[in-house]
Write a protein that holds these residues in place. Sequence first.
Motif, PDB file in Angstrom:
ATOM      1  N   LYS A 259      -1.506   6.545   5.525  1.00 32.02           N
ATOM      2  CA  LYS A 259      -1.430   6.636   3.860  1.00 32.02           C
ATOM      3  C   LYS A 259      -1.603   5.456   3.486  1.00 32.02           C
ATOM      4  O   LYS A 259      -2.036   5.299   2.158  1.00 32.02           O
ATOM      5  N   ALA A 260      -1.048   4.253   4.096  1.00 34.66           N
ATOM      6  CA  ALA A 260      -1.100   2.986   3.269  1.00 34.66           C
ATOM      7  C   ALA A 260      -2.783   2.561   3.232  1.00 34.66           C
ATOM      8  O   ALA A 260      -3.257   2.032   2.277  1.00 34.66           O
ATOM      9  N   TRP A 261      -3.326   3.053   4.335  1.00 33.65           N
ATOM     10  CA  TRP A 261      -5.058   2.806   4.277  1.00 33.65           C
ATOM     11  C   TRP A 261      -5.695   3.414   2.977  1.00 33.65           C
ATOM     12  O   TRP A 261      -6.467   2.689   2.305  1.00 33.65           O
ATOM     13  N   GLY A 262      -5.358   4.621   2.767  1.00 32.17           N
ATOM     14  CA  GLY A 262      -5.769   5.261   1.757  1.00 32.17           C
ATOM     15  C   GLY A 262      -5.633   4.673   0.257  1.00 32.17           C
ATOM     16  O   GLY A 262      -6.192   4.801  -0.667  1.00 32.17           O
ATOM     17  N   HIS A 263      -4.421   3.929   0.214  1.00 29.94           N
ATOM     18  CA  HIS A 263      -4.058   3.363  -0.914  1.00 29.94           C
ATOM     19  C   HIS A 263      -4.292   1.740  -1.241  1.00 29.94           C
ATOM     20  O   HIS A 263      -3.611   1.378  -2.123  1.00 29.94           O
TER      21      HIS A 263
ATOM     22  N   THR B 172      -5.843  -2.032  -1.192  1.00 32.96           N
ATOM     23  CA  THR B 172      -6.878  -2.461  -2.069  1.00 32.96           C
ATOM     24  C   THR B 172      -7.813  -3.197  -0.857  1.00 32.96           C
ATOM     25  O   THR B 172      -7.573  -3.108   0.135  1.00 32.96           O
TER      26      THR B 172
ATOM     27  N   ARG C 279      -6.917  -4.336   3.041  1.00 31.57           N
ATOM     28  CA  ARG C 279      -7.591  -3.729   4.128  1.00 31.57           C
ATOM     29  C   ARG C 279      -8.072  -4.713   5.099  1.00 31.57           C
ATOM     30  O   ARG C 279      -8.347  -4.470   6.257  1.00 31.57           O
TER      31      ARG C 279
ATOM     32  N   SER D   7       0.741  -1.193   0.064  1.00 25.74           N
ATOM     33  CA  SER D   7      -0.034  -0.014   0.004  1.00 25.74           C
ATOM     34  C   SER D   7       0.913   1.175   0.002  1.00 25.74           C
ATOM     35  O   SER D   7       0.554   2.267  -0.788  1.00 25.74           O
TER      36      SER D   7
ATOM     37  N   ARG E  24       2.430   2.285  -3.265  1.00 25.67           N
ATOM     38  CA  ARG E  24       1.508   2.954  -4.119  1.00 25.67           C
ATOM     39  C   ARG E  24       1.192   4.579  -3.905  1.00 25.67           C
ATOM     40  O   ARG E  24       0.418   5.306  -4.537  1.00 25.67           O
ATOM     41  N   CYS E  25       1.402   4.859  -2.754  1.00 26.55           N
ATOM     42  CA  CYS E  25       1.428   6.167  -2.228  1.00 26.55           C
ATOM     43  C   CYS E  25       2.057   7.307  -3.079  1.00 26.55           C
ATOM     44  O   CYS E  25       1.676   8.392  -2.829  1.00 26.55           O
TER      45      CYS E  25
END
Length: 138
Positions: A79-83, A85, A89, A38, A41-42
């Motif tokens: 940030k990871a949560w926002g990007h 899949t 999650r 994740s 992908r940020c």
Amino acid sequence: MNSGGVIIRFSRKCLEVKALDEQDCIRSDMAVCAFISSLLRCGPLPLEQDQDALLALTEDAIQQGTAGLRPELLKLYTKAWGHATAEERLYLPFVKERIEHGSLAELVRERYEREGEIVPILTDLATALKMNIPYRME
């Protein structure tokens, strides 16, 4: 990039990212993979580049564990949560739990200091591995 954490594999056209292996269960290892994937992908992240500062951060992590880096780790988690899949999650909450409550090593040390016996801890760790559930303090 810090070559201690990332190795460029030109022969395979990939980057090899070194990550810790929690050892309590496969689900925890998958959570670390989901976290890193994740974050990749940020896009650009505000990462420390100065070698002395990186060594100081490493020393802080050794001395204080997760608690010493909690604010930074929580920002990275957001940030990871926002990007992430949908599948990632499913695993990321395990990372958040480790950030908030401590790494596996911290949990084991804390419990050992409280109880003074290692066999019950090892038994619980074996159960976590067998059941594929992250170890948690009781």
